[in-house]
Design a protein around this motif. Structure first.
Motif, short mmCIF file in Angstrom:
data_model
loop_
_atom_site.label_atom_id
_atom_site.label_comp_id
_atom_site.label_asym_id
_atom_site.label_seq_id
_atom_site.Cartn_x
_atom_site.Cartn_y
_atom_site.Cartn_z
N SER A 2 53.77 -8.09 28.32
CA SER A 2 54.44 -7.41 27.22
C SER A 2 53.91 -5.99 27.10
O SER A 2 52.71 -5.76 27.07
CB SER A 2 54.20 -8.16 25.91
OG SER A 2 54.70 -7.43 24.82
N ALA A 4 55.27 -4.22 24.62
CA ALA A 4 55.50 -4.02 23.19
C ALA A 4 54.28 -4.47 22.40
O ALA A 4 53.75 -5.55 22.62
CB ALA A 4 56.72 -4.82 22.75
N THR A 6 52.39 -5.74 19.07
CA THR A 6 52.69 -6.61 17.94
C THR A 6 51.90 -6.15 16.72
O THR A 6 50.69 -5.99 16.79
CB THR A 6 52.32 -8.07 18.28
OG1 THR A 6 53.09 -8.49 19.41
CG2 THR A 6 52.57 -8.99 17.11
N ARG A 106 48.63 -6.90 21.79
CA ARG A 106 49.69 -7.37 22.68
C ARG A 106 49.09 -8.22 23.80
O ARG A 106 47.93 -8.05 24.15
CB ARG A 106 50.50 -6.23 23.28
CG ARG A 106 49.72 -5.35 24.22
CD ARG A 106 50.55 -4.13 24.62
NE ARG A 106 49.74 -3.19 25.38
CZ ARG A 106 49.70 -3.14 26.71
NH1 ARG A 106 50.42 -3.98 27.43
NH2 ARG A 106 48.93 -2.28 27.33
#
Length: 110
Positions: A2, A4, A6, A106
């Motif tokens: 990932s 992205a 969090t 992440r």
């Protein structure tokens, strides 16, 4: 993996000695973030001995460890290393950052 980040919580909502659990929606990974004397660390929120959430355990700030409530396995929150049996494998460690007055993490595994 990932890319992205969090959102965990606002920066002032994770004080020294506290931990917060989040779920990486992209990879489906539970993550627990620790504030150890102002430094942030993130581990997979799962004991490597038996699949049980580490965040249910006790965060020992003097030792910098988390203890699994199921069988007493302990892990160093700084690097995820298993500190005692019955766990022998380290808990995966993840990046964590402070940005825009918030804490982020992440799952960066391939």
């Amino acid at each position: 993996m990932s890319h992205a980040w969090t959102f965990v919580c606002a920066s002032d909502a994770l004080l020294p000695g506290e931990m917060k659990s989040v779920f990486d929606e992209v990879t489906g990974t539970p993550i627990v973030v620790f504030n150890l004397d102002g430094d942030l660390y993130a581990l997979e929120d799962q004991c490597t001995h038996e699949e049980f959430e580490l965040s249910a355990g006790e965060f020992n700030t003097s030792e910098g460890s988390i203890e699994c409530v199921l069988h007493g396995a302990r892990f160093d929150v700084r690097d995820g290393q298993a500190l005692c049996a019955p766990a022998y494998s380290p808990a995966p460690k993840f990046p964590v950052k402070r940005e825009h007055d918030a804490v982020w993490t992440r799952d960066d595994r391939d």
